[in-house]
Structures are given as structure tokens and as C-alpha cells.
Design a protein around this motif. Structure first.
Motif, PDB file in Angstrom:
ATOM      1  N   GLY A  12      41.006  10.989  56.768  1.00 35.41           N
ATOM      2  CA  GLY A  12      40.932  10.690  55.337  1.00 35.41           C
ATOM      3  C   GLY A  12      39.965  11.585  54.589  1.00 35.41           C
ATOM      4  N   ALA A  13      39.304  12.503  55.270  1.00 40.50           N
ATOM      5  CA  ALA A  13      38.355  13.393  54.590  1.00 40.50           C
ATOM      6  C   ALA A  13      39.089  14.239  53.548  1.00 40.50           C
ATOM      7  N   MET A  14      38.444  14.446  52.401  1.00 44.04           N
ATOM      8  CA  MET A  14      39.047  15.265  51.360  1.00 44.04           C
ATOM      9  C   MET A  14      38.481  16.686  51.463  1.00 44.04           C
ATOM     10  N   ARG A  16      38.032  20.207  49.798  1.00 43.11           N
ATOM     11  CA  ARG A  16      38.136  20.875  48.501  1.00 43.11           C
ATOM     12  C   ARG A  16      38.618  22.303  48.697  1.00 43.11           C
ATOM     13  N   THR A  17      39.492  22.720  47.804  1.00 44.38           N
ATOM     14  CA  THR A  17      39.988  24.089  47.879  1.00 44.38           C
ATOM     15  C   THR A  17      38.927  25.074  47.401  1.00 44.38           C
TER      16      THR A  17
END
Ligand code: SF4
Ligand code: SF4
Length: 131
Positions: A12-14, A16-17
Motif C-alpha cells: 500500500g505504500a505510495m 511519488r513520481t
């Protein structure tokens, strides 16, 4: 952020681009964008490739078909003119060559070790129509 392997992130970690704030992403060239370390853009995948596209600008009509169809955003264009291929991210799929409409084609696939200058010097001639 510390660099982690793909299997070290929590479920579930997001990711970032980009790092920091980017106000005009569409108007910023790829090489000027602040890609984060967790973005695949920062990793070279060139060593996966067995064949590569070579671009011959002498025949290119800047139609941008290759730019639209490349699944890896590896065609580099400036002001609607094709200027080359991003060899750090190109996977060698050959789609750009398939869609190139010129005769002869302005992009052709060659073995990874092929020398660009040599191949451009012996580029195929125009296919003539059969009578
Ligand atoms: S070979 Fe595939 S990945 Fe490489 S530039 Fe052409 S379309 Fe893109
Ligand atoms: S598809 Fe071919 S002619 Fe069109 S921009 Fe790409 S290299 Fe040039």
C-alpha cells in the motif's frame, strides 16, 4: 528517501513520481523533471535490450507517429521535430519502426552492438513500386 528494492516497500505504500513541486509538468522537458528515486525513469533498462532502433533524420517527415506509439515514451522530440531515441529507457520493441510511414523508413532496428554511423551510411534505398 533511501533507495529500496521493489520488494522492500510496505504493502500500500505510495511511490511519488517526482520530488518537490512541479507546476508545469507537461511544459517541462523529461530531462528537467525532478523524478524521484522510486520512479522507474531514474533506472536505466538499456541492458534488457537485444535490438535497438537507429534514427536516420534524412528521411524523417516529423509526423510524430513513433512518438505517439512508443510504449516507453522513449522517442525524444523538440518543437514537433524528432531528435532521437532515449536509449536508457527504450526496450527495443520495434513499434516505432512499424509505424514509421516513410520510404525508406526513418527508424530501423539493428542488433544492440551495431554502430550508428555505419548503419546510417548503408541505409536501405527507397522501395520502388512494381509496375
Ligand atoms: S523500440 Fe519500442 S521502446 Fe524503443 S523507441 Fe521504439 S517503440 Fe519505443
Ligand atoms: S514515424 Fe518516422 S517519419 Fe514519423 S517522426 Fe518518427 S521517424 Fe520521423
Amino acid at each position: 528517501m533511501a533507495k529500496k528494492g521493489w520488494d522492500e516497500f510496505e504493502i500500500g505504500a505510495m511511490l511519488r513520481t517526482f520530488d518537490g513541486k512541479i507546476d508545469d509538468i507537461a511544459g517541462t522537458q523529461q530531462e528537467d523533471r525532478a523524478y524521484s528515486q522510486s520512479s522507474s525513469y531514474t533506472a536505466s533498462v538499456a541492458d534488457w535490450r537485444l535490438i535497438k532502433p537507429i534514427f536516420n533524420k534524412d528521411y524523417c517527415i516529423d509526423c510524430q507517429f513513433c512518438w505517439i506509439y512508443c510504449p516507453d515514451v522513449s522517442i525524444i522530440a523538440r518543437d514537433k521535430k524528432l531528435i532521437g531515441v532515449d536509449m536508457d529507457h527504450c526496450k527495443g520493441c520495434g513499434i516505432c519502426v512499424e509505424v514509421c510511414p516513410t520510404n525508406p523508413k526513418s527508424l530501423l532496428m539493428f542488433p544492440e552492438q551495431a554502430d550508428e554511423e555505419t548503419e546510417i551510411a548503408s541505409w536501405p534505398k527507397k522501395d520502388e513500386k512494381e509496375e
